[in-house]
Design an enzyme around this catalytic site. Structure first.
Site, mmCIF file in Angstrom:
data_model
loop_
_atom_site.group_PDB
_atom_site.id
_atom_site.type_symbol
_atom_site.label_atom_id
_atom_site.label_comp_id
_atom_site.label_asym_id
_atom_site.label_seq_id
_atom_site.Cartn_x
_atom_site.Cartn_y
_atom_site.Cartn_z
ATOM 1 N N PRO A 161 2.139 2.032 12.610
ATOM 2 C CA PRO A 161 3.156 3.417 12.894
ATOM 3 C C PRO A 161 2.278 3.543 14.458
ATOM 4 C CG PRO A 161 1.829 3.405 11.025
ATOM 5 C CD PRO A 161 1.405 2.598 11.217
ATOM 6 N N SER A 178 -13.977 1.227 13.291
ATOM 7 C CA SER A 178 -15.471 -0.299 12.783
ATOM 8 C C SER A 178 -15.657 -0.996 13.469
ATOM 9 C CB SER A 178 -15.041 -0.218 11.446
ATOM 10 O OG SER A 178 -13.967 -0.791 10.643
ATOM 11 N N ARG A 206 -3.762 8.033 16.199
ATOM 12 C CA ARG A 206 -4.294 8.677 14.899
ATOM 13 C C ARG A 206 -4.766 10.021 15.128
ATOM 14 N NH1 ARG A 206 -1.567 5.383 14.320
ATOM 15 N NH2 ARG A 206 -1.443 3.057 12.828
ATOM 16 N N GLY A 215 3.000 1.284 -3.240
ATOM 17 C CA GLY A 215 1.809 1.711 -4.140
ATOM 18 C C GLY A 215 1.673 3.116 -4.214
ATOM 19 N N TYR A 218 0.528 -1.537 0.433
ATOM 20 C CA TYR A 218 -0.317 0.110 0.040
ATOM 21 C C TYR A 218 0.615 1.382 0.093
ATOM 22 C CZ TYR A 218 -3.826 3.365 1.616
ATOM 23 O OH TYR A 218 -5.052 3.964 1.573
ATOM 24 N N ASP A 219 2.169 1.096 1.054
ATOM 25 C CA ASP A 219 2.750 2.100 0.657
ATOM 26 C C ASP A 219 3.782 2.479 -0.065
ATOM 27 O OD1 ASP A 219 2.208 1.677 3.966
ATOM 28 O OD2 ASP A 219 3.522 1.887 4.522
HETATM 29 N N1 UDP Z 1 -6.603 -0.593 16.173
HETATM 30 C C1 UDP Z 1 -6.402 -1.248 17.220
HETATM 31 N N2 UDP Z 1 -7.768 -2.373 16.925
HETATM 32 C C2 UDP Z 1 -7.758 -2.591 15.892
HETATM 33 C C3 UDP Z 1 -7.958 -2.146 14.528
HETATM 34 C C4 UDP Z 1 -6.900 -2.001 14.934
HETATM 35 O O1 UDP Z 1 -6.221 -1.338 18.424
HETATM 36 O O2 UDP Z 1 -9.162 -3.714 15.931
HETATM 37 C C5 UDP Z 1 -5.118 0.414 15.899
HETATM 38 C C6 UDP Z 1 -3.881 -0.368 15.349
HETATM 39 O O3 UDP Z 1 -2.827 -1.583 15.619
HETATM 40 C C7 UDP Z 1 -4.010 0.952 14.748
HETATM 41 C C8 UDP Z 1 -4.566 1.935 14.825
HETATM 42 O O4 UDP Z 1 -5.363 1.201 15.371
HETATM 43 O O5 UDP Z 1 -2.594 1.670 15.240
HETATM 44 C C9 UDP Z 1 -5.716 2.586 13.956
HETATM 45 O O6 UDP Z 1 -5.112 1.661 12.835
HETATM 46 P P1 UDP Z 1 -6.420 1.064 11.663
HETATM 47 O O7 UDP Z 1 -6.543 0.023 11.439
HETATM 48 O O8 UDP Z 1 -7.302 1.782 11.380
HETATM 49 O O9 UDP Z 1 -5.749 1.898 10.411
HETATM 50 P P2 UDP Z 1 -3.929 2.267 10.151
HETATM 51 O O10 UDP Z 1 -4.203 3.907 10.277
HETATM 52 O O11 UDP Z 1 -3.366 1.275 10.725
HETATM 53 O O12 UDP Z 1 -3.958 2.233 8.439
#
Ligand code: UDP
Length: 330
Positions: free
Chosen positions: A274, A189, A211, A148, A145-146
């Site tokens: 990250p 979600s 985030r 790409g 992804y990154d």
């Molecule tokens: N994460 C979490 N529980 C979950 C799903 C994700 O703690 O059920 C964490 C994940 O490790 C990341 C952050 O939430 O640090 C955001 O994850 P996401 O998959 O939404 O998107 P990303 O920003 O990593 O692309």
């Protein structure tokens, strides 16, 4: 002639963008290979005059309509989804982007490429401004992804340098809102679905990683402003909400929105996850006059409502009447 073409039209962002454009009475041609997108997401626009849809896999065929503006959003975007099919992810962001740029060049059109905050990787600079070049593992599990998206950006600016093509690149940070796929594995979600099912919320790592979450209507408004800005607008441009939140805090806010007791299920932190992510949106503020207006507390209720409906039953997937496909070139 279709005025606006949207690749990835049946996805979370794509369908919200299409709905916005159609409500402004634009003529919109949507395409999607339906690998992660769902036709159900297009229900509100399916029968609207001026909207056409075609199922097409940009990585493998060059089915694109002639248009004046192209939004290239097609790509799996959640970490589990893009890691499930890394080759297709790389192809839609390379061959697919090439096809979009070629179509735009032939039509003398404007293009907006959906890039991502993932181009910054596990950032060593905070918050991330467009001047930062990133810290990406080129062979890690996220690299499909990154890299790409980094290739997409490089190809887009090569088209601008070589042909003077009018390209804009949006580096999109985490976005949430109605029409998120309950099964796509993103944090908001996941938490909402787990909460609705009475399960504990899965925190990866210790939940201190951060985030910044942008409500989808804010994001769509930013994409529109970037597309409509004068050709000289700086690119790439970050689009996201600069309010930075630790993941544990997200869990607390979801529990409040669902009115459930907070229970956690701690899981290992995924590889190359990250630690901190927050956009510097100075450029978007200055050049687009854009700033997000919806905070997490305000955006969660409609997100919860949409996920609740998605979980409640499997609605008819294909809206009834088929669409005429005028104006498509294959
Ligand atoms: N994460 C979490 N529980 C979950 C799903 C994700 O703690 O059920 C964490 C994940 O490790 C990341 C952050 O939430 O640090 C955001 O994850 P996401 O998959 O939404 O998107 P990303 O920003 O990593 O692309």
């Amino acid at each position: 002639m279709a005025k606006v073409a949207v690749t990835g039209a049946a996805g979370f962002l794509g369908s919200n963008l299409v709905e916005f454009l159609v409500s402004r009475r634009e003529t919109v041609a949507g395409l999607d290979n339906l690998s992660t997108g769902r036709l159900e997401n297009l229900r509100s626009v399916w029968h609207r005059r001026g909207f056409t849809f075609r199922r097409a896999d940009l990585a493998r065929s060059s089915t694109l309509p002639r248009a004046e503006k192209y939004y290239h959003l097609a790509s799996p975007a959640s970490p589990p989804a893009y890691q499930r099919d890394p080759i297709s992810t790389l192809l839609v962001n390379s061959t697919g982007t090439h096809r979009v740029l070629e179509a735009a060049r032939r039509a003398d059109a404007r293009v907006l490429i959906a890039s991502t905050s993932e181009v910054y990787g596990d950032a060593t600079v905070h918050p991330q401004s467009e001047r930062y070049w990133g810290n990406v593992n080129p062979i890690g599990v996220r690299s499909c992804y990154d890299e790409g998206k980094r290739f997409s950006e490089a190809l887009a600016v090569a088209y601008r340098r070589s042909y003077g093509l009018d390209v804009r690149i949006a580096r999109i940070f985490n976005t949430y809102g109605p029409r998120m796929d309950p099964a796509d594995g993103r944090v908001i979600s996941n938490f909402v679905v787990q909460g609705l099912r009475g399960e504990p919320l899965t925190i990866y790592g210790d939940g201190t990683q951060t985030r910044s979450f942008c409500y989808v209507a804010d994001l769509v408004a930013g994409l529109d402003r970037l597309m409509e800005a004068p050709k000289e607008v700086p690119t790439p441009m970050n689009l996201g909400n600069p309010a930075e939140v630790p993941i544990r805090r997200v869990a607390e806010l979801v529990a409040v929105a669902l009115r459930i007791p907070l229970r956690f299920n701690y899981r290992p932190l995924p590889e190359d996850d990250p630690k901190q992510r927050c956009p510097d949106i100075g450029l978007a503020r200055q050049h687009l006059g854009w700033t997000p207006t919806v905070g997490l507390e305000a955006g969660l209720p409609s997100t919860v409502a949409s996920l609740r409906v998605a979980l409640a039953g499997k609605p008819r997937t294909r809206p009834r009447r088929s669409k005429r496909l005028k104006g498509w070139v294959t």
